[in-house]
Design a protein around this motif. Structure first.
Motif, PDB file in Angstrom:
ATOM      1  N   LYS A  83       0.850  -1.189   0.000  1.00  0.00           N
ATOM      2  CA  LYS A  83       0.000   0.000   0.000  1.00  0.00           C
ATOM      3  C   LYS A  83       0.887   1.240   0.000  1.00  0.00           C
ATOM      4  CE  LYS A  83      -3.873   2.180   2.255  1.00  0.00           C
ATOM      5  NZ  LYS A  83      -4.944   2.056   3.211  1.00  0.00           N
ATOM      6  N   VAL A  84       0.619   2.170  -0.929  1.00  0.00           N
ATOM      7  CA  VAL A  84       1.407   3.388  -1.062  1.00  0.00           C
ATOM      8  C   VAL A  84       0.509   4.582  -0.764  1.00  0.00           C
ATOM      9  CG1 VAL A  84       2.790   4.812  -2.619  1.00  0.00           C
ATOM     10  CG2 VAL A  84       2.879   2.311  -2.811  1.00  0.00           C
ATOM     11  N   LEU A  85       0.964   5.434   0.141  1.00  0.00           N
ATOM     12  CA  LEU A  85       0.245   6.648   0.505  1.00  0.00           C
ATOM     13  C   LEU A  85       1.173   7.842   0.309  1.00  0.00           C
ATOM     14  CD1 LEU A  85      -1.243   5.485   3.916  1.00  0.00           C
ATOM     15  CD2 LEU A  85      -2.445   5.617   1.726  1.00  0.00           C
ATOM     16  N   MET A  86       0.600   8.989   0.039  1.00  0.00           N
ATOM     17  CA  MET A  86       1.363  10.222  -0.015  1.00  0.00           C
ATOM     18  C   MET A  86       0.862  11.124   1.097  1.00  0.00           C
ATOM     19  SD  MET A  86       2.121  12.965  -3.088  1.00  0.00           S
ATOM     20  CE  MET A  86       0.420  13.314  -3.483  1.00  0.00           C
ATOM     21  N   LEU A  87       1.773  11.528   1.975  1.00  0.00           N
ATOM     22  CA  LEU A  87       1.472  12.463   3.067  1.00  0.00           C
ATOM     23  C   LEU A  87       2.307  13.706   2.800  1.00  0.00           C
ATOM     24  CD1 LEU A  87       1.820  10.048   6.141  1.00  0.00           C
ATOM     25  CD2 LEU A  87      -0.193  10.454   4.721  1.00  0.00           C
ATOM     26  N   THR A  88       1.650  14.826   2.545  1.00  0.00           N
ATOM     27  CA  THR A  88       2.383  16.026   2.159  1.00  0.00           C
ATOM     28  C   THR A  88       1.833  17.281   2.824  1.00  0.00           C
ATOM     29  OG1 THR A  88       3.092  17.379   0.267  1.00  0.00           O
ATOM     30  CG2 THR A  88       0.953  16.293   0.075  1.00  0.00           C
ATOM     31  N   GLY A  89       2.683  18.231   2.982  1.00  0.00           N
ATOM     32  CA  GLY A  89       2.272  19.535   3.477  1.00  0.00           C
ATOM     33  C   GLY A  89       1.770  20.435   2.370  1.00  0.00           C
ATOM     34  N   ASP A  90       1.938  19.999   1.129  1.00  0.00           N
ATOM     35  CA  ASP A  90       1.472  20.791  -0.013  1.00  0.00           C
ATOM     36  C   ASP A  90      -0.044  20.937   0.007  1.00  0.00           C
ATOM     37  OD1 ASP A  90       4.050  21.045  -0.941  1.00  0.00           O
ATOM     38  OD2 ASP A  90       3.863  19.489  -2.466  1.00  0.00           O
ATOM     39  N   GLY A  91      -0.523  21.924  -0.730  1.00  0.00           N
ATOM     40  CA  GLY A  91      -1.951  22.146  -0.862  1.00  0.00           C
ATOM     41  C   GLY A  91      -2.611  21.071  -1.707  1.00  0.00           C
ATOM     42  N   GLU A  92      -3.928  21.093  -1.721  1.00  0.00           N
ATOM     43  CA  GLU A  92      -4.712  20.072  -2.422  1.00  0.00           C
ATOM     44  C   GLU A  92      -4.352  19.971  -3.899  1.00  0.00           C
ATOM     45  OE1 GLU A  92      -9.394  18.870  -3.242  1.00  0.00           O
ATOM     46  OE2 GLU A  92      -8.929  20.708  -2.132  1.00  0.00           O
ATOM     47  N   GLY A  93      -4.307  21.103  -4.595  1.00  0.00           N
ATOM     48  CA  GLY A  93      -4.031  21.074  -6.034  1.00  0.00           C
ATOM     49  C   GLY A  93      -2.693  20.463  -6.366  1.00  0.00           C
ATOM     50  N   ALA A  94      -1.646  20.902  -5.675  1.00  0.00           N
ATOM     51  CA  ALA A  94      -0.303  20.386  -5.930  1.00  0.00           C
ATOM     52  C   ALA A  94      -0.225  18.898  -5.588  1.00  0.00           C
ATOM     53  CB  ALA A  94       0.724  21.169  -5.123  1.00  0.00           C
ATOM     54  N   ALA A  95      -0.791  18.510  -4.452  1.00  0.00           N
ATOM     55  CA  ALA A  95      -0.746  17.110  -4.029  1.00  0.00           C
ATOM     56  C   ALA A  95      -1.460  16.203  -5.026  1.00  0.00           C
ATOM     57  CB  ALA A  95      -1.363  16.961  -2.639  1.00  0.00           C
ATOM     58  N   LYS A  96      -2.650  16.599  -5.451  1.00  0.00           N
ATOM     59  CA  LYS A  96      -3.400  15.760  -6.394  1.00  0.00           C
ATOM     60  C   LYS A  96      -2.734  15.710  -7.756  1.00  0.00           C
ATOM     61  CE  LYS A  96      -7.884  15.996  -4.131  1.00  0.00           C
ATOM     62  NZ  LYS A  96      -9.283  16.425  -4.218  1.00  0.00           N
ATOM     63  N   ALA A  97      -2.109  16.803  -8.175  1.00  0.00           N
ATOM     64  CA  ALA A  97      -1.403  16.808  -9.464  1.00  0.00           C
ATOM     65  C   ALA A  97      -0.234  15.825  -9.432  1.00  0.00           C
ATOM     66  CB  ALA A  97      -0.915  18.217  -9.805  1.00  0.00           C
ATOM     67  N   VAL A  98       0.544  15.852  -8.369  1.00  0.00           N
ATOM     68  CA  VAL A  98       1.661  14.918  -8.236  1.00  0.00           C
ATOM     69  C   VAL A  98       1.133  13.493  -8.128  1.00  0.00           C
ATOM     70  CG1 VAL A  98       3.545  14.167  -6.714  1.00  0.00           C
ATOM     71  CG2 VAL A  98       3.269  16.593  -7.260  1.00  0.00           C
ATOM     72  N   ARG A 100      -1.603  12.187  -9.298  1.00  0.00           N
ATOM     73  CA  ARG A 100      -2.040  11.710 -10.623  1.00  0.00           C
ATOM     74  C   ARG A 100      -0.844  11.308 -11.474  1.00  0.00           C
ATOM     75  NH1 ARG A 100      -5.740  15.925 -10.131  1.00  0.00           N
ATOM     76  NH2 ARG A 100      -4.393  17.356 -11.281  1.00  0.00           N
ATOM     77  N   GLN A 101       0.210  12.110 -11.430  1.00  0.00           N
ATOM     78  CA  GLN A 101       1.387  11.835 -12.250  1.00  0.00           C
ATOM     79  C   GLN A 101       2.075  10.527 -11.875  1.00  0.00           C
ATOM     80  OE1 GLN A 101       4.112  15.204 -12.914  1.00  0.00           O
ATOM     81  NE2 GLN A 101       2.470  16.513 -12.160  1.00  0.00           N
ATOM     82  N   VAL A 102       2.006  10.147 -10.606  1.00  0.00           N
ATOM     83  CA  VAL A 102       2.671   8.913 -10.183  1.00  0.00           C
ATOM     84  C   VAL A 102       1.708   7.733 -10.061  1.00  0.00           C
ATOM     85  CG1 VAL A 102       4.563  10.132  -9.054  1.00  0.00           C
ATOM     86  CG2 VAL A 102       2.567   9.444  -7.705  1.00  0.00           C
ATOM     87  N   GLY A 103       0.434   7.945 -10.374  1.00  0.00           N
ATOM     88  CA  GLY A 103      -0.522   6.850 -10.412  1.00  0.00           C
ATOM     89  C   GLY A 103      -1.233   6.547  -9.106  1.00  0.00           C
ATOM     90  N   LEU A 104      -1.317   7.513  -8.202  1.00  0.00           N
ATOM     91  CA  LEU A 104      -2.046   7.298  -6.949  1.00  0.00           C
ATOM     92  C   LEU A 104      -3.488   7.756  -7.078  1.00  0.00           C
ATOM     93  CD1 LEU A 104       0.509   8.530  -4.255  1.00  0.00           C
ATOM     94  CD2 LEU A 104      -0.126   6.177  -4.780  1.00  0.00           C
ATOM     95  N   GLY A 105      -4.391   7.010  -6.475  1.00  0.00           N
ATOM     96  CA  GLY A 105      -5.787   7.413  -6.404  1.00  0.00           C
ATOM     97  C   GLY A 105      -5.967   8.480  -5.335  1.00  0.00           C
ATOM     98  N   GLU A 106      -7.059   9.245  -5.434  1.00  0.00           N
ATOM     99  CA  GLU A 106      -7.282  10.346  -4.492  1.00  0.00           C
ATOM    100  C   GLU A 106      -7.334   9.888  -3.046  1.00  0.00           C
ATOM    101  OE1 GLU A 106     -10.063  13.435  -5.179  1.00  0.00           O
ATOM    102  OE2 GLU A 106      -9.556  13.605  -7.298  1.00  0.00           O
ATOM    103  N   SER A 107      -7.820   8.679  -2.793  1.00  0.00           N
ATOM    104  CA  SER A 107      -7.911   8.211  -1.407  1.00  0.00           C
ATOM    105  C   SER A 107      -6.533   7.927  -0.802  1.00  0.00           C
ATOM    106  CB  SER A 107      -8.783   6.955  -1.323  1.00  0.00           C
ATOM    107  OG  SER A 107      -8.182   5.891  -2.038  1.00  0.00           O
ATOM    108  N   SER A 108      -5.498   7.856  -1.624  1.00  0.00           N
ATOM    109  CA  SER A 108      -4.134   7.612  -1.143  1.00  0.00           C
ATOM    110  C   SER A 108      -3.345   8.902  -0.946  1.00  0.00           C
ATOM    111  CB  SER A 108      -3.388   6.715  -2.137  1.00  0.00           C
ATOM    112  OG  SER A 108      -4.010   5.459  -2.219  1.00  0.00           O
ATOM    113  N   ILE A 109      -3.970  10.040  -1.224  1.00  0.00           N
ATOM    114  CA  ILE A 109      -3.281  11.330  -1.171  1.00  0.00           C
ATOM    115  C   ILE A 109      -3.811  12.133   0.012  1.00  0.00           C
ATOM    116  CG2 ILE A 109      -2.803  13.469  -2.427  1.00  0.00           C
ATOM    117  CD1 ILE A 109      -3.485  11.836  -5.020  1.00  0.00           C
TER     118      ILE A 109
END
Length: 172
Positions: A83-98, A100-109
């Protein structure tokens, strides 16, 4: 964000959250708020420059560069049942853009997280992770956290394996 005194005036550089906290964001004209939101929606991390008594005098947007092999690496991990998750301090737009580029679904961001949020998230996963077997031979899944070391040091410390890179490696 950061604050400094320059020629006797307080100067601020940081994200929207900082400028809302110090009461400057509300005075930013709506057109500029819209521009900042547009930058964020397009994947940018938006920052502001403000001067005490003058308000916000500048804005900027930065975009993360994704390594060429990132998407393939994420896909390989997920194909192996990791299971791969992304935990970031970035805002919603930047986080979701990244994401999408690496193949993560929204529930993993997970975005707009401060270091303490990341710490609690990783600790929470460790406490609720089901074991892979029963009885004497119980194996808890292991958690690997990868980060830059500066804002991620608390989460790196609580993970089973912490991987840090860049300038923050020594701190982590």
């Amino acid at each position: 964000g950061v604050m400094a005194t320059v020629d006797g005036q307080q100067v601020f550089v940081g994200n929207r959250r900082l400028f809302e906290r110090i009461g400057m964001y509300e005075n930013l004209p709506q057109a500029y708020q819209g521009l900042a939101e547009d930058w964020g929606d397009k994947g940018g991390t938006v920052g502001f420059l403000g001067v005490e008594g003058e308000g916000i005098i500048g804005a900027f947007s930065m975009t993360d560069m994704i390594r060429d092999e990132a998407k393939e690496t994420i896909e390989t991990l997920m194909m192996r049942g990791i299971k791969v998750l992304m935990l970031t301090g970035d805002g919603e737009g930047a986080a979701k853009a990244v994401g999408r580029q690496v193949g993560l679904g929204e529930s993993s961001i997970h975005y707009q997280l401060v270091p303490e949020d990341k710490l609690h998230y990783v600790a929470g996963i460790k406490q609720t992770a089901p074991s892979n077997s029963f009885g004497l031979f119980r194996r808890q899944p292991k958690i690997l956290f990868c980060g830059d070391g500066v804002n991620d040091a608390p989460a790196l410390a609580v993970a089973d394996v912490g991987v840090s890179m860049g300038e923050g490696a020594a701190l982590a």
